[in-house]
Scaffold this motif. Structure first.
Motif, PDB file in Angstrom:
ATOM      1  N   ALA A  98       4.398  -2.076   6.855  1.00  0.00           N
ATOM      2  CA  ALA A  98       5.499  -1.546   5.956  1.00  0.00           C
ATOM      3  C   ALA A  98       5.533  -2.260   4.587  1.00  0.00           C
ATOM      4  O   ALA A  98       5.842  -1.882   3.587  1.00  0.00           O
ATOM      5  CB  ALA A  98       6.750  -1.770   6.642  1.00  0.00           C
ATOM      6  N   VAL A  99       5.181  -3.654   4.758  1.00  0.00           N
ATOM      7  CA  VAL A  99       5.405  -4.297   3.413  1.00  0.00           C
ATOM      8  C   VAL A  99       4.029  -3.807   2.608  1.00  0.00           C
ATOM      9  O   VAL A  99       4.047  -3.367   1.231  1.00  0.00           O
ATOM     10  CB  VAL A  99       4.711  -5.859   3.761  1.00  0.00           C
ATOM     11  CG1 VAL A  99       4.432  -6.561   2.449  1.00  0.00           C
ATOM     12  CG2 VAL A  99       6.163  -6.423   4.288  1.00  0.00           C
ATOM     13  N   LYS A 100       3.004  -3.622   3.120  1.00  0.00           N
ATOM     14  CA  LYS A 100       1.895  -3.131   2.550  1.00  0.00           C
ATOM     15  C   LYS A 100       1.881  -1.750   1.974  1.00  0.00           C
ATOM     16  O   LYS A 100       1.702  -1.420   0.661  1.00  0.00           O
ATOM     17  CB  LYS A 100       0.518  -3.041   3.321  1.00  0.00           C
ATOM     18  CG  LYS A 100      -0.090  -4.619   3.544  1.00  0.00           C
ATOM     19  CD  LYS A 100      -1.355  -4.317   4.698  1.00  0.00           C
ATOM     20  CE  LYS A 100      -1.624  -5.625   5.035  1.00  0.00           C
ATOM     21  NZ  LYS A 100      -2.961  -5.541   6.053  1.00  0.00           N
ATOM     22  N   TRP A 101       2.529  -0.728   2.712  1.00  0.00           N
ATOM     23  CA  TRP A 101       2.938   0.492   2.142  1.00  0.00           C
ATOM     24  C   TRP A 101       3.885   0.660   1.005  1.00  0.00           C
ATOM     25  O   TRP A 101       3.950   1.288   0.107  1.00  0.00           O
ATOM     26  CB  TRP A 101       3.740   1.335   3.410  1.00  0.00           C
ATOM     27  CG  TRP A 101       4.099   2.791   3.097  1.00  0.00           C
ATOM     28  CD1 TRP A 101       3.152   3.826   3.380  1.00  0.00           C
ATOM     29  CD2 TRP A 101       5.283   3.138   2.439  1.00  0.00           C
ATOM     30  NE1 TRP A 101       3.785   4.854   2.810  1.00  0.00           N
ATOM     31  CE2 TRP A 101       5.302   4.548   2.137  1.00  0.00           C
ATOM     32  CE3 TRP A 101       6.091   2.613   1.936  1.00  0.00           C
ATOM     33  CZ2 TRP A 101       6.034   5.496   1.730  1.00  0.00           C
ATOM     34  CZ3 TRP A 101       7.445   3.430   1.444  1.00  0.00           C
ATOM     35  CH2 TRP A 101       7.119   4.687   1.192  1.00  0.00           C
ATOM     36  N   PHE A 102       5.051  -0.414   1.208  1.00  0.00           N
ATOM     37  CA  PHE A 102       6.044  -0.648   0.321  1.00  0.00           C
ATOM     38  C   PHE A 102       5.297  -1.164  -1.069  1.00  0.00           C
ATOM     39  O   PHE A 102       5.736  -0.521  -2.092  1.00  0.00           O
ATOM     40  CB  PHE A 102       6.997  -1.676   0.621  1.00  0.00           C
ATOM     41  CG  PHE A 102       8.363  -1.781  -0.299  1.00  0.00           C
ATOM     42  CD1 PHE A 102       9.291  -0.741  -0.240  1.00  0.00           C
ATOM     43  CD2 PHE A 102       8.449  -2.519  -1.180  1.00  0.00           C
ATOM     44  CE1 PHE A 102      10.548  -0.660  -0.766  1.00  0.00           C
ATOM     45  CE2 PHE A 102       9.916  -2.756  -2.047  1.00  0.00           C
ATOM     46  CZ  PHE A 102      10.450  -1.752  -1.781  1.00  0.00           C
ATOM     47  N   VAL A 103       4.475  -1.996  -1.232  1.00  0.00           N
ATOM     48  CA  VAL A 103       4.053  -2.305  -2.369  1.00  0.00           C
ATOM     49  C   VAL A 103       3.078  -1.304  -2.964  1.00  0.00           C
ATOM     50  O   VAL A 103       3.465  -1.258  -4.406  1.00  0.00           O
ATOM     51  CB  VAL A 103       3.091  -3.612  -2.083  1.00  0.00           C
ATOM     52  CG1 VAL A 103       2.028  -4.195  -3.298  1.00  0.00           C
ATOM     53  CG2 VAL A 103       3.934  -4.929  -1.590  1.00  0.00           C
ATOM     54  N   LYS A 104       2.581  -0.573  -2.215  1.00  0.00           N
ATOM     55  CA  LYS A 104       1.690   0.489  -2.712  1.00  0.00           C
ATOM     56  C   LYS A 104       2.291   1.745  -3.524  1.00  0.00           C
ATOM     57  O   LYS A 104       2.089   2.211  -4.315  1.00  0.00           O
ATOM     58  CB  LYS A 104       0.629   0.985  -1.555  1.00  0.00           C
ATOM     59  CG  LYS A 104      -0.174   1.910  -2.148  1.00  0.00           C
ATOM     60  CD  LYS A 104      -1.331   2.435  -0.967  1.00  0.00           C
ATOM     61  CE  LYS A 104      -2.451   3.529  -1.616  1.00  0.00           C
ATOM     62  NZ  LYS A 104      -3.170   4.069  -0.425  1.00  0.00           N
ATOM     63  N   ASN A 105       3.383   2.066  -2.482  1.00  0.00           N
ATOM     64  CA  ASN A 105       4.212   3.403  -2.776  1.00  0.00           C
ATOM     65  C   ASN A 105       5.374   2.940  -3.824  1.00  0.00           C
ATOM     66  O   ASN A 105       5.768   4.086  -4.373  1.00  0.00           O
ATOM     67  CB  ASN A 105       4.395   3.941  -1.734  1.00  0.00           C
ATOM     68  CG  ASN A 105       3.224   4.477  -1.041  1.00  0.00           C
ATOM     69  OD1 ASN A 105       2.598   5.468  -1.210  1.00  0.00           O
ATOM     70  ND2 ASN A 105       2.669   3.697   0.107  1.00  0.00           N
ATOM     71  N   LYS A 106       5.991   1.818  -3.506  1.00  0.00           N
ATOM     72  CA  LYS A 106       7.428   1.574  -3.994  1.00  0.00           C
ATOM     73  C   LYS A 106       7.434   0.530  -5.230  1.00  0.00           C
ATOM     74  O   LYS A 106       8.172   0.726  -6.207  1.00  0.00           O
ATOM     75  CB  LYS A 106       8.528   1.555  -3.168  1.00  0.00           C
ATOM     76  CG  LYS A 106       8.630   2.354  -1.999  1.00  0.00           C
ATOM     77  CD  LYS A 106       9.428   3.734  -2.811  1.00  0.00           C
ATOM     78  CE  LYS A 106       9.772   4.744  -1.688  1.00  0.00           C
ATOM     79  NZ  LYS A 106      10.569   5.836  -2.546  1.00  0.00           N
TER      80      LYS A 106
END
Length: 272
Positions: free
Chosen positions: A217-225
């Protein structure tokens, strides 16, 4: 590094975790007496005290006092307690806050806005109002308020939080003009996506929503948000606390009315 603040007294709101507790560690190593405060007393605050006490040097003391910054009488009681115990606070690091209501702007009610404002903006107002008189008597003060990258680069789902954090920067600048002649300095920091209980909760909710692990979730958040974070990771509380400790020190005696971004490059503009 000798920050030249041995024997001073510091209040840290939001002091039971995250940036607050890490800042406390920096300060007690310099011989500063620290009062850790948070909305709730009890085991979390006591655990924080025990952790910070392990870092104490040069006679530094650590005390705790619960106070809800959304309630003026509790902030006043906190100020009275510190004046009784230490004669007043030289340093305030106002780290307490909350993300508050979030979502589509048109879905947010007056009550959603009021709740966020009471904590994130009026909480800072109450703390400043209660402790400036102590700093005036001591003829020395450092007030560090926590803003956010959101003040410069607002995210559409966090409109109340964005507005409050922009207000914090304006408040700090206003007060820096009013009280600097009395040797009281006001500054802000603007962290971005730091490992704190607030962002932990956000990531846990995101992980559940997407049925993935928290790390994913952290990786997704950094990449997308948060694609503008050049360092492509969450910041660590101690990376923020080291800057706060400097702003508390005599070495920062000509730093006043400014905002320091600690964001890993999260704000896209060079002049934000």
């Amino acid at each position: 590094m000798n920050l030249k603040i041995k024997g001073k007294t510091a209040l840290i709101t939001g002091g039971d975790s995250g940036i607050g507790i890490e800042t406390a560690k920096f300060l007690v190593r310099e011989g500063v007496h620290v009062i850790l405060s948070d909305k709730e007393g009890g085991s979390d605050l006591e655990k924080a005290k025990e952790e910070v006490e392990k870092e104490c040097a040069d006679g530094a003391k650590v005390l705790t006092k619960a106070a809800d910054i959304s309630k003026n009488q509790e902030v006043i009681a906190l100020a009275d307690y510190i004046e009784k115990e230490f004669g007043g606070a030289h340093i305030i690091f106002h780290s307490a806050g909350a993300r508050g209501a979030a979502g589509d702007f048109l879905t947010l009610t007056d009550e959603d806005w009021k709740e966020t404002i009471e904590i994130d903006l009026m909480g800072a107002v109450r703390v400043c109002r209660a402790f400036i008189p102590q700093m005036q008597k001591l003829n020395w003060g450092r007030m560090i308020l926590v803003a956010s990258e959101n003040a410069f680069q607002p995210y559409e789902e966090e409109s109340p939080y964005n507005a409050c954090k922009a207000g914090i920067i304006n408040l700090s600048k206003c007060l820096s003009r009013a009280y600097s002649k009395e040797n009281i300095l006001f500054n802000c920091i603007s962290p971005a996506y730091i490992e704190t209980p607030m962002t932990d909760a956000m990531m846990e909710d995101l992980a559940e929503e997407k049925d993935i692990s928290v790390d994913e979730a952290v990786k997704w958040f950094v990449k997308n948000k948060r694609p503008h974070i050049a360092m492509e990771r969450r910041g660590k509380p101690e990376e923020v606390a080291s800057v706060v400790a400097f702003l508390c020190s005599e070495h920062a005696s000509y730093v006043n009315g400014t905002n320091v971004r600690i964001d890993g490059g999260a704000v896209e503009s060079a002049f934000g």
